[in-house]
Scaffold this motif. Structure first.
Motif, PDB file in Angstrom:
ATOM      1  N   THR A  44      10.142 -38.150  29.339  1.00  0.00           N
ATOM      2  CA  THR A  44      11.610 -38.047  29.816  1.00  0.00           C
ATOM      3  C   THR A  44      11.856 -37.368  30.986  1.00  0.00           C
ATOM      4  N   PHE A  55      21.367 -41.848  31.051  1.00  0.00           N
ATOM      5  CA  PHE A  55      22.213 -40.842  30.073  1.00  0.00           C
ATOM      6  C   PHE A  55      21.929 -39.478  30.597  1.00  0.00           C
ATOM      7  N   HIS A  69      12.407 -29.220  29.068  1.00  0.00           N
ATOM      8  CA  HIS A  69      13.137 -28.874  27.578  1.00  0.00           C
ATOM      9  C   HIS A  69      12.011 -28.690  26.674  1.00  0.00           C
ATOM     10  N   GLU A 117      21.941 -31.436  25.694  1.00  0.00           N
ATOM     11  CA  GLU A 117      20.508 -31.012  25.855  1.00  0.00           C
ATOM     12  C   GLU A 117      20.113 -30.435  27.026  1.00  0.00           C
ATOM     13  N   GLU A 154       8.210 -28.686  20.794  1.00  0.00           N
ATOM     14  CA  GLU A 154       9.075 -29.427  20.874  1.00  0.00           C
ATOM     15  C   GLU A 154       8.609 -31.025  20.864  1.00  0.00           C
ATOM     16  N   LYS A 157       8.325 -31.613  17.111  1.00  0.00           N
ATOM     17  CA  LYS A 157       9.318 -31.786  16.198  1.00  0.00           C
ATOM     18  C   LYS A 157       9.985 -33.412  16.327  1.00  0.00           C
ATOM     19  N   ASN A 158       9.813 -34.061  17.334  1.00  0.00           N
ATOM     20  CA  ASN A 158      10.383 -35.337  17.351  1.00  0.00           C
ATOM     21  C   ASN A 158       9.890 -36.399  16.205  1.00  0.00           C
ATOM     22  N   VAL A 307      15.742 -40.288  17.561  1.00  0.00           N
ATOM     23  CA  VAL A 307      15.886 -39.430  18.808  1.00  0.00           C
ATOM     24  C   VAL A 307      15.869 -37.919  18.494  1.00  0.00           C
ATOM     25  N   ASP A 308      15.328 -37.155  19.037  1.00  0.00           N
ATOM     26  CA  ASP A 308      15.439 -35.686  19.061  1.00  0.00           C
ATOM     27  C   ASP A 308      15.209 -35.464  17.571  1.00  0.00           C
TER      28      ASP A 308
HETATM   29  C1  BGC Z   1      13.543 -34.739  23.730  1.00  0.00           C
HETATM   30  C2  BGC Z   1      14.599 -34.810  22.892  1.00  0.00           C
HETATM   31  C3  BGC Z   1      15.915 -35.450  23.580  1.00  0.00           C
HETATM   32  C4  BGC Z   1      15.475 -36.844  24.062  1.00  0.00           C
HETATM   33  C5  BGC Z   1      16.538 -37.597  24.840  1.00  0.00           C
HETATM   34  C6  BGC Z   1      13.153 -36.070  24.514  1.00  0.00           C
HETATM   35  O1  BGC Z   1      12.294 -35.654  25.539  1.00  0.00           O
HETATM   36  O2  BGC Z   1      12.191 -34.181  23.226  1.00  0.00           O
HETATM   37  O3  BGC Z   1      14.938 -33.605  22.351  1.00  0.00           O
HETATM   38  O4  BGC Z   1      16.706 -35.884  22.432  1.00  0.00           O
HETATM   39  O5  BGC Z   1      14.366 -36.669  25.092  1.00  0.00           O
HETATM   40  O6  BGC Z   1      16.170 -38.814  25.215  1.00  0.00           O
END
Ligand code: BGC
Ligand code: DN4
Ligand code: ZN
Length: 363
Positions: A44, A55, A69, A117, A154, A157-158, A307-308
């Motif tokens: 990402t 987005f 993130h 986010e 993180e 968690k996805n 997502v997420d």
């Molecule tokens: C993050 C998610 C986020 C998504 C958006 C990811 O890399 O882990 O938390 O919602 O990107 O596409």
């Protein structure tokens, strides 16, 4: 309201770019002051920096976005008695809007898009010398042995959220085999990046015959790690008919490439479930035929986006990391394959040699 100056990785969203420089934060709400220890770089982040994710957008009042993130942070000071200096924490990515899902702690299922986010959509992220957070957005790392791997909370968690999607969707029919297990079910994961690895470990834990695929060979350190995890790797530039030979019951895409995704969906088994996860605004379009649609319908195939994740999935992710760390030891921790010093920007454009997860080491 806190105002301060710090060094940070900044981009301009959604056009893309990357710079490491001193920035000024005008006002930030938060009862806990954090310093990152490690911040991870994922697909990402590279997508945003390369302008491939439409987005992404800058926070209101700023003409830049602090990126990042994925992080493991240390508490510097806290006015919330549940956190004290020295605690290790992972801040969550998504912050709720006002829709029914956001109001029940499930901004990952936001129903109107008015969530934010960190490091992605309208909120500064974690790749900076320090930042203030509200304690509600923090997940504490209670197991001290996770210090070296908790930066993977993180991305993991996805996977926990996607597995929740699998559980929900699979209840529309009997998805397991006659012996109640998934031992004769196939999971195919498209891609071999960090998320693919975490999906692979989770699918193996559930008993699936697990395959990761890419259209080129992998470096030795990566195939050795897959061997240790019991995950099969298929180089589809050599094994061109793999999609016809092994049919997926569970397909997980981390590539965002429509043509590749449909190569597998059009061969899926009855009651198969495809979870789409990868996002790549620059991947070429593909054609879907009426036979493809028939196949999906006649076999009750489910295609689900995921997502997420919610805070509960971060907590489950920490349990996954404890389990994998105990079971696989240094093979697991070597998934953090490359450590970079703050200031390096090349890493956002090109994967490091042998990379599974590159992290920026802040201290
Ligand atoms: C993050 C998610 C986020 C998504 C958006 C990811 O890399 O882990 O938390 O919602 O990107 O596409
Ligand atoms: P990554 O390391 O860039 O993973 C993408 C993987 O897909 C790489 O191994 C690619 O290989 C591979 N790939 C690309 N095209 C193909 C293809 N045609 N056939 C087979 N493999 C292919 O990124 P990551 O692991 O950090 O994240 C995976 C994806 O999920 C990214 O698109 C993220 O944006 C997205 N993501 C979504 C969420 C969410 O929905 C969360 C986190 C990440 P190679 O080209 O590198 O060799 O919540
Ligand atoms: Zn990510």
């Amino acid at each position: 309201m806190n105002s301060y100056e710090t060094f940070a990785y900044v981009t301009k969203a959604p056009e893309g770019s990357i710079d490491y420089k001193k920035i000024k934060i005008n006002s930030e709400i938060g009862d806990v002051l954090l310093k990152p220890i490690l911040t991870g770089i994922c697909g990402t982040d590279r997508g945003i920096v390369n302008g491939a994710l439409s987005f992404a957008y800058n926070p209101g009042g700023y003409d830049f976005l602090v990126i990042g993130h994925e992080s493991l942070c240390k508490v510097v000071e806290s006015s919330d008695k549940n956190f004290k200096a020295g605690d290790l924490v992972v801040p969550v990515v998504r912050r709720p809007g006002d829709c029914p899902n956001c109001r029940i702690g499930r901004p990952d299922n936001c129903s109107d898009g008015n969530k934010h986010e960190a490091g992605i959509t309208g909120l500064h992220g974690f790749m900076r010398g320090q930042f203030y957070e509200q304690s509600i957005n923090l997940v504490k790392v209670e197991d001290p042995s996770l210090k070296d791997v908790a930066v993977l909370t993180e991305p993991t968690k996805n996977v926990e959220k996607a597995m929740e999607v699998l559980d929900r969707v699979s209840s529309r029919s009997i998805y397991s085999s006659g012996d109640s297990t998934f031992l004769d079910k196939n999971c195919i994961i498209i891609g071999t990046g960090n998320e693919a690895f975490l999906y692979g470990l989770s699918a193996k834990d559930r008993g699936f015959n697990t395959y990761m695929v890419n259209r080129h060979p992998l470096q030795k350190n990566i195939t050795e790690m897959l061997d240790a995890f019991g995950i099969n790797f298929i180089d589809t530039s050599q094994d061109k008919d793999f999609n016809k030979r092994i049919k997926a019951d569970l397909l997980i895409d981390t590539s965002g490439d429509p043509g590749t995704i449909f190569n597998y969906i059009r061969e899926m088994n009855y009651n198969g479930i495809a979870i789409l996860f990868g996002t790549n605004g620059k991947a070429p379009s593909t054609q879907v035929s009426s036979e493809d649609i028939d196949h999906i319908i006649e076999r009750n195939i489910t295609i689900a986006g995921s997502v997420d994740a919610a805070k509960t999935h971060y907590v489950k992710a920490l349990d996954d990391l404890s389990k994998w760390n105990r079971r696989y030891g240094t093979v697991f921790s070597s998934m953090i394959s490359n450590r970079i010093s703050p200031g390096d920007t090349e890493i956002f454009f090109k994967k490091a040699n042998g990379e599974i997860k590159s992290v920026i080491e802040w201290e």
